[in-house]
Scaffold this motif. Structure first.
Motif, mmCIF file in Angstrom:
data_model
loop_
_atom_site.group_PDB
_atom_site.id
_atom_site.type_symbol
_atom_site.label_atom_id
_atom_site.label_comp_id
_atom_site.label_asym_id
_atom_site.label_seq_id
_atom_site.Cartn_x
_atom_site.Cartn_y
_atom_site.Cartn_z
ATOM 1 N N ASP A 429 0.838 -1.190 0.000
ATOM 2 C CA ASP A 429 0.000 0.000 0.000
ATOM 3 C C ASP A 429 0.877 1.244 0.000
ATOM 4 O OD1 ASP A 429 1.016 0.159 2.557
ATOM 5 O OD2 ASP A 429 -0.854 -0.442 3.541
ATOM 6 N N ALA A 430 0.275 2.408 0.122
ATOM 7 C CA ALA A 430 1.012 3.670 0.072
ATOM 8 C C ALA A 430 2.028 3.772 1.202
ATOM 9 C CB ALA A 430 0.024 4.840 0.130
ATOM 10 N N LEU A 431 1.702 3.220 2.364
ATOM 11 C CA LEU A 431 2.632 3.268 3.483
ATOM 12 C C LEU A 431 3.886 2.456 3.179
ATOM 13 C CD1 LEU A 431 3.244 4.150 6.381
ATOM 14 C CD2 LEU A 431 2.028 2.125 7.184
ATOM 15 N N ASP A 432 3.707 1.286 2.576
ATOM 16 C CA ASP A 432 4.872 0.481 2.200
ATOM 17 C C ASP A 432 5.760 1.222 1.208
ATOM 18 O OD1 ASP A 432 4.125 -1.758 3.761
ATOM 19 O OD2 ASP A 432 2.695 -2.359 2.225
ATOM 20 N N GLU A 433 5.141 1.858 0.213
ATOM 21 C CA GLU A 433 5.927 2.593 -0.787
ATOM 22 C C GLU A 433 6.695 3.742 -0.132
ATOM 23 O OE1 GLU A 433 6.292 1.570 -3.731
ATOM 24 O OE2 GLU A 433 4.678 0.098 -3.864
ATOM 25 N N ALA A 434 6.069 4.463 0.764
ATOM 26 C CA ALA A 434 6.734 5.582 1.430
ATOM 27 C C ALA A 434 7.888 5.085 2.287
ATOM 28 C CB ALA A 434 5.724 6.346 2.291
ATOM 29 N N LEU A 435 7.701 3.952 2.971
ATOM 30 C CA LEU A 435 8.774 3.398 3.795
ATOM 31 C C LEU A 435 9.952 2.960 2.934
ATOM 32 C CD1 LEU A 435 9.748 2.530 6.582
ATOM 33 C CD2 LEU A 435 8.559 0.352 6.258
ATOM 34 N N ASP A 436 9.677 2.319 1.802
ATOM 35 C CA ASP A 436 10.761 1.916 0.902
ATOM 36 C C ASP A 436 11.543 3.123 0.398
ATOM 37 O OD1 ASP A 436 10.171 -0.709 1.213
ATOM 38 O OD2 ASP A 436 9.140 -0.962 -0.719
ATOM 39 N N ALA A 437 10.850 4.208 0.093
ATOM 40 C CA ALA A 437 11.522 5.410 -0.388
ATOM 41 C C ALA A 437 12.449 5.983 0.684
ATOM 42 C CB ALA A 437 10.475 6.439 -0.814
ATOM 43 N N LEU A 438 11.993 5.996 1.924
ATOM 44 C CA LEU A 438 12.827 6.489 3.023
ATOM 45 C C LEU A 438 14.065 5.618 3.207
ATOM 46 C CD1 LEU A 438 10.130 7.460 5.687
ATOM 47 C CD2 LEU A 438 11.614 9.012 4.410
ATOM 48 N N LEU A 439 13.900 4.293 3.143
ATOM 49 C CA LEU A 439 15.039 3.380 3.307
ATOM 50 C C LEU A 439 16.042 3.537 2.164
ATOM 51 C CD1 LEU A 439 13.161 0.166 4.523
ATOM 52 C CD2 LEU A 439 14.583 1.705 5.885
ATOM 53 N N ALA A 440 15.529 3.716 0.961
ATOM 54 C CA ALA A 440 16.429 3.891 -0.180
ATOM 55 C C ALA A 440 17.215 5.192 -0.054
ATOM 56 C CB ALA A 440 15.625 3.879 -1.484
ATOM 57 N N GLU A 441 16.552 6.238 0.372
ATOM 58 C CA GLU A 441 17.223 7.524 0.558
ATOM 59 C C GLU A 441 18.310 7.420 1.628
ATOM 60 O OE1 GLU A 441 16.085 12.142 1.797
ATOM 61 O OE2 GLU A 441 14.522 10.653 1.413
ATOM 62 N N ALA A 442 17.998 6.706 2.719
ATOM 63 C CA ALA A 442 18.989 6.537 3.780
ATOM 64 C C ALA A 442 20.182 5.727 3.300
ATOM 65 C CB ALA A 442 18.333 5.847 4.981
ATOM 66 N N ALA A 443 19.936 4.714 2.464
ATOM 67 C CA ALA A 443 21.032 3.896 1.936
ATOM 68 C C ALA A 443 21.941 4.713 1.024
ATOM 69 C CB ALA A 443 20.459 2.690 1.187
ATOM 70 N N GLU A 444 21.353 5.589 0.200
ATOM 71 C CA GLU A 444 22.154 6.446 -0.685
ATOM 72 C C GLU A 444 23.023 7.407 0.128
ATOM 73 O OE1 GLU A 444 19.511 8.395 -3.307
ATOM 74 O OE2 GLU A 444 18.936 6.583 -4.410
ATOM 75 N N GLU A 445 22.464 7.983 1.183
ATOM 76 C CA GLU A 445 23.229 8.893 2.021
ATOM 77 C C GLU A 445 24.392 8.164 2.696
ATOM 78 O OE1 GLU A 445 20.577 10.631 4.754
ATOM 79 O OE2 GLU A 445 19.548 11.911 3.271
ATOM 80 N N ALA A 446 24.161 6.936 3.151
ATOM 81 C CA ALA A 446 25.225 6.167 3.792
ATOM 82 C C ALA A 446 26.337 5.835 2.806
ATOM 83 C CB ALA A 446 24.646 4.886 4.392
ATOM 84 N N ALA A 447 25.950 5.494 1.552
ATOM 85 C CA ALA A 447 26.960 5.178 0.531
ATOM 86 C C ALA A 447 27.790 6.408 0.200
ATOM 87 C CB ALA A 447 26.275 4.631 -0.724
ATOM 88 N N GLY A 448 27.138 7.564 0.092
ATOM 89 C CA GLY A 448 27.864 8.797 -0.198
ATOM 90 C C GLY A 448 28.848 9.146 0.903
ATOM 91 N N GLU A 449 28.462 8.965 2.165
ATOM 92 C CA GLU A 449 29.360 9.249 3.278
ATOM 93 C C GLU A 449 30.552 8.297 3.284
ATOM 94 O OE1 GLU A 449 26.958 8.968 6.716
ATOM 95 O OE2 GLU A 449 25.854 10.844 6.348
ATOM 96 N N ALA A 450 30.308 7.046 2.882
ATOM 97 C CA ALA A 450 31.411 6.082 2.837
ATOM 98 C C ALA A 450 32.435 6.458 1.768
ATOM 99 C CB ALA A 450 30.863 4.675 2.579
ATOM 100 N N GLU A 451 31.937 6.942 0.611
ATOM 101 C CA GLU A 451 32.853 7.355 -0.460
ATOM 102 C C GLU A 451 33.674 8.567 -0.039
ATOM 103 O OE1 GLU A 451 30.533 8.028 -3.876
ATOM 104 O OE2 GLU A 451 30.023 5.919 -4.210
ATOM 105 N N GLN A 452 33.029 9.518 0.632
ATOM 106 C CA GLN A 452 33.746 10.702 1.083
ATOM 107 C C GLN A 452 34.771 10.361 2.158
ATOM 108 O OE1 GLN A 452 30.814 13.485 2.351
ATOM 109 N NE2 GLN A 452 29.922 13.749 0.309
ATOM 110 N N GLY A 453 34.558 9.270 2.872
ATOM 111 C CA GLY A 453 35.457 8.896 3.958
ATOM 112 C C GLY A 453 36.658 8.102 3.508
ATOM 113 N N GLY A 454 36.828 7.814 2.195
ATOM 114 C CA GLY A 454 38.026 7.118 1.741
ATOM 115 C C GLY A 454 37.778 5.775 1.129
ATOM 116 N N GLY A 455 36.547 5.421 0.947
ATOM 117 C CA GLY A 455 36.244 4.193 0.220
ATOM 118 C C GLY A 455 36.298 2.981 1.109
ATOM 119 N N ALA A 456 37.345 2.138 0.902
ATOM 120 C CA ALA A 456 37.408 0.832 1.561
ATOM 121 C C ALA A 456 37.634 0.992 3.047
ATOM 122 C CB ALA A 456 38.540 0.000 0.945
#
Length: 473
Positions: A429-456
């Motif tokens: 339902d709409a709640l599931d879609e909104a939750l997935d969008a929030l989780l995806a956004e959080a995952a992208e932010e975490a990946a970006g912070e990892a790249e800025q921190g030096g990668g591996a």
């Protein structure tokens, strides 16, 4: 010896109050009478007022509400006919409860009560339920008592306020004691109407206790044209189902009472009506205040927030009683008059008796499961679709319990439950879609912070031989 005569007028007034309320001696001495006259107070009127309210003042609690008056009044009304329960009545209801217990085992997976059900007198019902009624009414009592004190204080001229300051506690106790007495009267009359512990819908009985009031049984049966044994079996089954549900879902009792008390705490006294009453209030003749309390005239119209809270509470009560209705109907399917009795119970709950209506006027709360039929239809659909066990599991946790939207659309609830029973993923339902969008956004932010921190990650912390010794070499 030091002179103990009060030096200030307010001290003198308080001393007079203590003498009058303490009940010491036959009255006031001539010097005190002269002091009252200098203050512009009629001594005869004051003595009459104090005599009437002396008990409330002497026994009132620190917050000004003498709840013992409520208990005394309720028990007086409950026991005034002098009727008890005969040995035959107890035996009849014990047999009805025993058979009802066996029938319920076929209609629900919720386990039996630990304590046996009992036939209870009206007075015993008052004793058992009074703590809950007091808890529900206390916010309103506090509001009325405090508002009465404030209104009278505002009506007092500025030059007199310091003089009458010692009477503030007394006036608060006047309002609180009158409210408690009115509450006791309502509970006492209610004890003459209810036929079982769960008859009013909310969990007023102690946890795990089921009871029938034989003294009120005959009044309920008078116009039904059914046999007493069938009525006893139906009402006993319904009472046991109600008590079992609240014992099984231990969170449910607190959930219901919390919603009721939150609604009550939102009640504020109509200060305009109270100020008008206070301007002519005579403590020696409090009938007008008593009448205002009885009629609900001091309680203003509900706010939008209160209306919303009341709707939530009504949906909750309907959800509970709808389940009880369906389980009771299945358990009593052998009774020829079961459908007739069930309809009488539903109508009785929808209308309420005089005492329940008086409670609504006093506390501003109507305990009506207005959507009982819709909720029962929802539970019937669920039972037919997934069975008794899956239905009763909905009471295991608060977040599983059906809500107002499920009463509106029971087929959507049935579809989710059927899919769950089949092991299928529930429809998104709409709640599931909104939750997935929030989780995806959080995952992208975490990946970006990892790249800025030096990668591996730091190789020292992922060595195959284990983490590096942090001590310096």
């Amino acid at each position: 010896m030091a002179d103990e005569t009060p030096d200030r007028p307010e001290d003198e007034f308080q001393e007079l109050l203590r003498n009058l309320l303490g009940g010491g001696g036959a009255g006031l001495d001539p010097e005190q009478l002269e002091s009252l006259s200098r203050m512009g107070v009629d001594p005869a009127m004051l003595q009459q007022m104090m005599a009437q309210m002396q008990h409330a003042f002497a026994t009132g609690s620190d917050d000004g509400i003498d709840w013992s008056a409520a208990k005394k009044q309720a028990l007086h009304l409950a026991n005034k006919d002098g009727l008890g329960i005969t040995a035959g009545d107890r035996q009849d209801f014990d047999q009805a409860f025993s058979l009802a217990t066996l029938w319920l085992s076929e209609a629900t997976t919720i386990s039996d009560l630990a304590a046996p059900a009992q036939a209870m007198t009206r007075g015993q019902w008052v004793e058992a339920t009074l703590p809950v009624w007091q808890e529900l009414a206390e916010p309103v009592a506090d509001s009325i008592a405090g508002a009465l004190t404030a209104a009278i204080d505002e009506q007092t001229p500025e030059e007199m306020r310091q003089l009458v300051a010692g009477a503030g506690t007394f006036m608060r106790r006047v309002g609180g004691s009158l409210f408690a007495a009115q509450l006791g009267g309502v509970i006492g009359r209610l004890s003459q109407e209810v036929v079982s512990g769960g008859d009013v819908g909310i969990p007023v009985m102690p946890d795990g206790i089921a009871a029938i009031l034989p003294q009120n049984f005959a009044d309920f049966a008078r116009d039904l044209d059914v046999t007493d044994d069938q009525l006893a079996l139906y009402l006993g089954t319904r009472e046991l189902a109600h008590a079992r549900l609240f014992r099984h879902a231990r969170w449910l009792r607190l959930h219901v009472l919390t919603q009721v008390t939150e609604f009550a705490r939102g009640i504020h006294v109509d200060t305009t009506a109270l100020e008008d009453l206070a301007s002519r209030f005579d403590p020696s003749s409090p009938e007008e205040l008593r009448s205002a309390l009885e009629s609900g005239a001091l309680l203003p119209q509900r706010t939008p927030a209160q209306e919303a809270a009341l709707v939530r509470l009504e949906n909750l009560l309907a959800t509970i009683e709808g389940w009880v209705d369906v389980v009771t109907a299945d358990a009593t399917s052998r009774l020829p008059a079961a459908a007739k009795i069930a309809e009488a119970v539903r109508r009785r709950r929808a209308v309420g008796g005089p005492a329940e209506q008086a409670m609504a006027s006093l506390v501003g709360l109507e305990l009506r499961p207005r959507r009982l039929r819709e909720a029962a239809a929802m539970w019937r659909a669920v039972t037919d679709a997934v069975g008794i066990e899956a239905r009763d599991r909905l009471w295991d946790y608060p977040d599983l319990m059906p809500g107002a939207s499920d009463i509106d659309d029971p087929q959507a609830l049935v579809a989710r439950l059927v899919a769950h029973e089949r092991g299928e993923d529930p429809e998104r339902d709409a709640l599931d879609e909104a939750l997935d969008a929030l989780l995806a956004e959080a995952a992208e932010e975490a990946a970006g912070e990892a790249e800025q921190g030096g990668g591996a990650p730091d190789a020292r912390t992922t060595d195959d031989d284990g983490p590096e010794d942090p001590r310096p070499v």
